[in-house]
Scaffold this active site. Structure first.
Site, PDB file in Angstrom:
ATOM      1  CG  PHE A  43      60.779  43.476 100.857  1.00  0.00           C
ATOM      2  CD1 PHE A  43      61.555  42.491 101.491  1.00  0.00           C
ATOM      3  CD2 PHE A  43      61.638  44.762 100.223  1.00  0.00           C
ATOM      4  CE1 PHE A  43      62.843  42.704 101.870  1.00  0.00           C
ATOM      5  CE2 PHE A  43      62.831  44.951 100.745  1.00  0.00           C
ATOM      6  CZ  PHE A  43      63.434  43.864 101.433  1.00  0.00           C
ATOM      7  CE1 TYR A  80      69.426  42.758  96.337  1.00  0.00           C
ATOM      8  CE2 TYR A  80      68.919  44.871  94.636  1.00  0.00           C
ATOM      9  CZ  TYR A  80      68.547  44.264  95.797  1.00  0.00           C
ATOM     10  OH  TYR A  80      67.717  44.867  96.403  1.00  0.00           O
ATOM     11  CE  LYS A  81      65.845  40.230  96.937  1.00  0.00           C
ATOM     12  NZ  LYS A  81      66.677  40.492  98.052  1.00  0.00           N
ATOM     13  NE  ARG A 130      65.223  35.981 104.234  1.00  0.00           N
ATOM     14  CZ  ARG A 130      65.086  36.642 103.112  1.00  0.00           C
ATOM     15  NH1 ARG A 130      64.138  36.829 102.569  1.00  0.00           N
ATOM     16  NH2 ARG A 130      66.331  37.517 102.970  1.00  0.00           N
ATOM     17  CG  ASP A 145      58.649  42.951  94.099  1.00  0.00           C
ATOM     18  OD1 ASP A 145      59.719  42.256  93.775  1.00  0.00           O
ATOM     19  OD2 ASP A 145      59.144  43.779  95.123  1.00  0.00           O
TER      20      ASP A 145
END
Length: 373
Positions: free
Chosen positions: A112, A204-205, A349, A179
């Site tokens: 990322f 927050y995911k 996605r 991560d």
């Protein structure tokens, strides 16, 4: 057959006219969050005022960290919540290489972007070189100080073998930082059992903590005495209210703290984590694999579509599709109430959150895509 997660969907505030498949970017809000924040603002802040710091606020980063620790296989006292993923990643990388007589930081070549940016900055500031590498061909040796890897690839949804790659780093005496942003809340993770050196993740995911909710940092108990993180803020001090001129780190996980906790966001996350009470991660994983398998089955043969997410169990809970008109397709899907996201240049996605997504939603999304094509 009884669905052990069927009741959990009712804990979320979801619109009936939307199929929400972007939980891998921003999780849906649990209903309890709004009520809890109302209490935090009106009573804890509004009536108790500064007294609330000594009535639970101050310890919140460690207390909530322990709640996340249960979801990542970490015993109490090893996870702290606060700051962003980028900030915690900087702490982890610099803390991992300080004092190490080694020359390089290795980073997942497909990482990322923020991970790559932070790794480059950490390398520059510590005088080490930065080497991007394919996780399938890391080529580690005695020069390697630390390896930074994404547990689940944010583009393809590919799941890396944490056990094998952690062992690979340790074979050459290197540390590994994982991560977990796209895997926490997705599948069982065993940080303690696998001997992981350090890990970071956002909330927050799939943890549904809300936009910008604080991230977390894992430092195992055995490594805490030697963990020298670079952001030596006052809340990581052994005696923060002594206001001493010299910095002395806390003996435990609090040494990974830096500045004053963002209480409103942190307590919203605390409320969101209630949905995990009584939930078994094995059930979450089984449902996530089934949901993504069903969706892949329905879209695999659509014209112009290439499924780039692994078909076996080596995947997280997202399905990524390649199509030359991905941006247009996703915009039209969103306009029609099917919300996923687009990653340039050509990736669509779809993130499946097993706590609230259903098979009917997977079928509705696949049908909407088929009609557009």
């Amino acid at each position: 057959m009884t669905d052990p997660l069927a009741h959990v969907r009712e804990l979320f505030d979801l619109a009936d006219d939307v199929v929400y498949l972007d939980g891998n970017s921003l999780g849906a809000p649990p209903k309890a969050v709004a009520e809890r924040l109302d209490d935090v603002v009106r009573r804890q802040w509004g009536r108790r005022l500064i007294r609330s710091w000594s009535e639970g606020w101050w310890e919140a980063p460690q207390r909530i960290g322990d709640r996340i620790g249960r979801l990542v296989g970490a015993a109490p006292g090893q996870v702290v919540v606060g700051d962003s993923t980028s900030v915690n990643l900087f702490k982890a990388l610099v803390g991992a290489v300080r004092g190490a007589d080694r020359a390089e930081i290795v980073v997942d070549a497909g990482t990322f972007p923020t991970d790559g940016y932070i790794a480059a900055s950490a390398a520059e500031l510590t005088g080490l070189s930065l080497r991007p590498a394919d996780p399938d061909d890391l080529r580690l040796d005695e020069r390697t100080a630390v390896v930074l890897l994404n547990h689940v690839d944010y583009r393809t949804g590919r799941l890396l073998d944490m056990a094998a790659l952690t062992e690979r780093a340790h074979e050459v005496g290197a540390k590994v930082v994982w991560d977990l942003c796209h895997s926490v809340g997705v599948l069982p993770i065993e940080l303690d059992a696998l001997g992981v050196d350090l890990a970071v993740g956002c909330t927050y995911k799939f943890l549904n903590g809300g936009p910008g909710s604080p991230a977390f940092l894992y430092v195992p108990s055995a490594a805490q005495p030697g963990f020298r993180q670079p952001l030596t803020g006052w809340t990581g001090h052994r005696e923060p209210f002594a206001m001493a001129a010299e910095y002395t780190p806390d003996a435990g996980i609090a040494r990974a703290r830096a500045g004053t906790p963002d209480i409103l966001s942190m307590l919203a996350l605390d409320a969101a984590l209630d949905v995990w009470d009584g939930v078994e991660l094995a059930d979450v994983r089984a449902r996530g694999l089934a949901l993504t398998a069903r969706f892949m089955e329905l879209v695999r043969d659509l014209p112009g579509v290439e499924v780039i997410t692994p078909a076996d169990e080596g995947r997280g809970h997202q399905v990524s599709l390649r199509h030359p008109e991905a941006a247009r397709l996703m915009a039209e899907l969103i306009a029609g109430g099917v919300i996923g996201d687009h990653r340039p240049p050509d990736v669509l996605r779809f993130g499946f959150a097993p706590l609230y997504n259903t098979f009917e939603e997977a079928e509705r999304a696949a049908k909407a895509l088929a009609e557009l094509l």
